[in-house]
Write an enzyme that holds these catalytic residues in place. Sequence first.
Site, PDB file in Angstrom:
ATOM      1  N   THR A   1      39.973  36.728  54.578  1.00  0.00           N
ATOM      2  CA  THR A   1      40.279  38.060  54.095  1.00  0.00           C
ATOM      3  C   THR A   1      39.074  38.882  54.489  1.00  0.00           C
ATOM      4  O   THR A   1      38.031  38.315  54.785  1.00  0.00           O
ATOM      5  CB  THR A   1      40.427  38.004  52.556  1.00  0.00           C
ATOM      6  OG1 THR A   1      41.698  37.423  52.230  1.00  0.00           O
ATOM      7  CG2 THR A   1      40.354  39.348  51.885  1.00  0.00           C
TER       8      THR A   1
ATOM      9  N   GLY B   1      44.301  32.588  46.719  1.00  0.00           N
ATOM     10  CA  GLY B   1      44.698  33.733  45.906  1.00  0.00           C
ATOM     11  C   GLY B   1      45.369  33.415  44.589  1.00  0.00           C
ATOM     12  O   GLY B   1      45.184  34.112  43.595  1.00  0.00           O
TER      13      GLY B   1
END
Length: 338
Positions: free
Chosen positions: A194, A248
């Site tokens: 990310t 996540g």
Amino acid sequence: MKKFFLLILFSAATFLATGCGSITAPEPEREYVIVVHGGAGEMGEQADDPDIAGRYYAALDTALNIGREVLDGGGDGTEAVRAVIRYFESNPLFNAGVGATISAEGYFELDAAIMEGRDLSAGAVAGVRHVKHPIDAAYAVKTASPHVMLSGTGADRFAQEQGLETVEDNSYFATPKTMKWVKEFQAKSRKNGTVGCVVLDSEGNLTAGTSTGGMFGKKWDRIGDAPVIGAGTYADNEGVAVSCTGHGEYFIRHSVAFNLNARCKFLGESLEEAAHHIIFNELNREEGNGGLIAVDRHGNIAMPFNCSGMYRGYLYKEKGSGRIVEAYGISDRMIEKQ
Ligand code: ASP
């Protein structure tokens, strides 16, 4: 006696107004602070191969200096965050924009969020397939819609209506490397990561932004932590600005970004202490691996990760002297530039 009561009343009001009882909170000694990450995970050869590592170092250096130019040019923290993330989204090395990882169905589905600490305003998009710069779409949600998060085709349509740059063909985000992994892929998780940026600007405003392609082989329009305000992204001028990277699902379950803000703001923990606790004690209990970058209102920085590496770096300008201090790294190593 009356005077005594007034004194007590005044002290209590000051305590409440300043939060965490930090009545004597020091003025930040840093004019501004920029912290970036390019994802956390198992680094393998990347950390040891000087050629590969060099490319990441160069990209982190460029990202930090893009942020610096915005701030030195009079831009605010939010403009700096956007500029930095737009750069990462254009760089195929990172899992955001071009270079994003691919879903099980063979699509690039992008998530992004941005939040400003001055008014807790936030915007996010999830699962967009056609927006060239998801961070801009997230910013548009924040500034030009009454909502905080838009998803899927609606989010793509909104971005188009806002006049943002879109791409017709979803394979615009593909790179030869991603497609090679698709061929090799059978149940192995590849290229997560990310990108994120947090900034404390010279006005004392904190901003956080995050953008990602999510987890490799994700299914059923899965949405990760990055666009979930309080999970992967959060900013509060009375606390911290934070951007997360990692598995996540665990970051959502532990509300990592808000959790960090709350520990600093309400428990009065130092940024370092709170970030360390969440990444090493809370997440490890459930094997959620990853890391975060954060800056607090005093300009303190934290960048912990509980896996083998995290692309990360910071740059700050000292008040008074104007000295710029920069450092970046992949694994435990940090390269300092002054
Ligand atoms: N946190 C991202 C997600 O779960 C992926 C990552 O940072 O590796 O979508």
